[in-house]
Design an enzyme around this catalytic site. Structure first.
Site, mmCIF file in Angstrom:
data_model
loop_
_atom_site.group_PDB
_atom_site.id
_atom_site.type_symbol
_atom_site.label_atom_id
_atom_site.label_comp_id
_atom_site.label_asym_id
_atom_site.label_seq_id
_atom_site.Cartn_x
_atom_site.Cartn_y
_atom_site.Cartn_z
ATOM 1 N N TYR A 50 -104.479 9.865 122.344
ATOM 2 C CA TYR A 50 -105.385 10.279 123.416
ATOM 3 C C TYR A 50 -104.619 10.849 124.610
ATOM 4 O O TYR A 50 -105.151 11.669 125.358
ATOM 5 C CB TYR A 50 -106.210 9.084 123.910
ATOM 6 N N LYS A 85 -101.378 3.109 110.030
ATOM 7 C CA LYS A 85 -101.246 4.051 108.915
ATOM 8 C C LYS A 85 -99.756 4.160 108.617
ATOM 9 O O LYS A 85 -99.158 5.243 108.645
ATOM 10 C CB LYS A 85 -101.878 5.401 109.310
ATOM 11 N N ASP A 128 -107.531 3.414 106.535
ATOM 12 C CA ASP A 128 -108.561 3.834 105.574
ATOM 13 C C ASP A 128 -109.107 2.618 104.819
ATOM 14 O O ASP A 128 -110.319 2.444 104.643
ATOM 15 C CB ASP A 128 -108.020 4.912 104.609
ATOM 16 N N ASP A 186 -111.132 3.568 118.215
ATOM 17 C CA ASP A 186 -112.332 4.340 118.557
ATOM 18 C C ASP A 186 -113.205 4.506 117.319
ATOM 19 O O ASP A 186 -114.415 4.251 117.349
ATOM 20 C CB ASP A 186 -111.920 5.711 119.113
ATOM 21 N N ASP A 203 -117.010 2.290 116.218
ATOM 22 C CA ASP A 203 -118.322 2.873 115.901
ATOM 23 C C ASP A 203 -118.777 2.429 114.510
ATOM 24 O O ASP A 203 -119.951 2.130 114.288
ATOM 25 C CB ASP A 203 -118.282 4.408 115.942
#
Ligand code: IPM
Ligand code: MN
Length: 374
Positions: free
Chosen positions: A148, A198, A231, A255, A259
């Site tokens: 970000y 990751k 993932d 983020d 959601d």
């Protein structure tokens, strides 16, 4: 009777923002005010502009006056920013920039997003009841670093082609401080933490994983740590959400996963958040400005109201925070639902009505703390 050393008045910077931001935070503040008064303290609320409405009024998404007011407050209570009207703005004058700059200005590197699925709401979930019922997890998202904010970033011309890029980077210090927040929360909860990265692809994730493992082994041997690739974490969150306690992750992954986790209780309209780490905390619903709902008075105020409970916790007013949560549970148990959660047979109530109902249940059922004889 011993003297309570806590302040009796708290300065709250109120940033309603755009879209449904005002509609949900205004009635939520009504609940907060009522609960505060019932517990013997007061909120001194001052409104300030952020996001698209600030761009319209002043040309910038985070006016200096807003930034200064937030830095001088005891807490910041925010709605949401953004909307189609500002989608074509250049990056530096998008509404979202205002929120990102505010997070940086306040130094709120730790974003807490609790996700719980109460029995009464398991029917509202798009997943089967037996999978979601009992979910109770906490996402600890790094908030002021990572891709970000990483430099270099930009859009350039290279060999006759346009190339756009961002940088995902973390210093050891940034990883360590958010990891400790995660581990400390795990200690207060179920003593389990899942770090999400990751590391099979990204250097920044390999460093993240190594450091989190080291901190866990040295300072938190009593907390069970495991690691998931992002993932796989996304898949496990919908397959077996009850398997999670604390989820520790970076800015971008957090983020996305928050959601995703928000669908577990059936609506983004339920998820609160607290952004901590600096002197002043920022409290806001996880949901966005929902321009399609704005102005109708039907949005779910519970995420904003529950963000208010997190605000009270941060101000060391746990008894008031508990009363708010009791109020929310009471309203839901009594069957009140806003449109986002109403099943076919249920009548949906308005934003205002839902908030009033929460206030009633919050005040009717005094929390244990306030029953203690002084
Ligand atoms: C959130 C939001 C923000 C983010 C946006 C509005 C900048 O999606 O708080 O999750 O990406 O952090
Ligand atoms: Mn988001």
């Amino acid at each position: 009777m011993t003297h309570d050393p806590r302040p009796t008045t708290y300065r709250i910077a109120w940033l309603p923002g755009d879209g449904i931001g005002r509609e949900v935070t205004e009635p939520a503040l009504g609940v907060l005010d009522a609960v505060a008064e019932a517990h013997g303290f007061f909120l001194d609320v001052e409104e300030h502009a952020v996001g698209g409405c600030a761009i319209d009024a002043t040309g910038t998404p985070l006016p200096d006056s807003t930034r200064e007011a937030c830095l001088a407050a005891d807490a910041v209570f925010m709605g949401a920013v953004g909307g189609p009207a500002w989608d074509d703005q250049p990056p530096e004058t998008r509404p979202e920039r205002g929120l990102l700059d505010l997070r940086r200005a306040l130094g709120t590197f730790a974003n807490l997003r609790p996700v719980a699925v109460p029995e009464t709401l398991a029917e509202a979930s798009p997943l089967r009841r037996e999978i979601v019922a009992g979910t109770d997890l906490l996402i600890v998202r790094e908030l002021t670093g990572g891709i970000y904010f990483g430099e270099p970033r930009g859009t350039v011309q290279e060999a006759g082609e346009t190339v756009a890029f961002n940088t995902m980077r973390y210093t050891d210090a940034e990883i360590e401080r958010i990891a400790r927040v995660g581990f400390d929360w795990a200690r207060r909860r179920g003593r389990r933490i899942t770090s999400v990265d990751k590391a099979n692809v990204l250097d920044v994730s390999r460093r993240w994983r190594a450091l989190v493992s080291e901190i866990g082994a040295v300072d938190y041997p009593d907390v069970h740590l495991d690691h998931l690739y992002v993932d796989n974490a996304a898949m496990q969150l919908v397959r077996n959400p009850c398997g999670f306690d604390v989820v520790l992750t970076s800015n971008l992954f957090g983020d996305i996963l928050s959601d995703l986790a928000a669908t577990l209780p059936g609506s983004l309209g339920l998820l609160p958040s607290a952004s901590l780490g600096g002197r002043v905390g920022l409290f806001e619903p996880v949901h966005g400005s929902a321009p399609d709902l704005a102005g109708q008075g039907v949005a779910n105020p519970l995420a904003a109201i529950l963000s208010g409970a997190m605000l009270f916790d941060a101000l060391d007013r746990p008894e008031a925070a508990a009363a708010i949560r009791t109020g929310v549970t009471g309203a839901l148990d009594a069957g009140y639902r806003t449109a986002d959660l109403a099943a076919h047979a249920q009548t949906a109530v308005s934003t205002e009505a839902m908030a009033r109902c929460v206030a009633q249940y919050a005040l009717r059922a005094p929390s244990r703390a306030s029953l203690v004889v002084e």
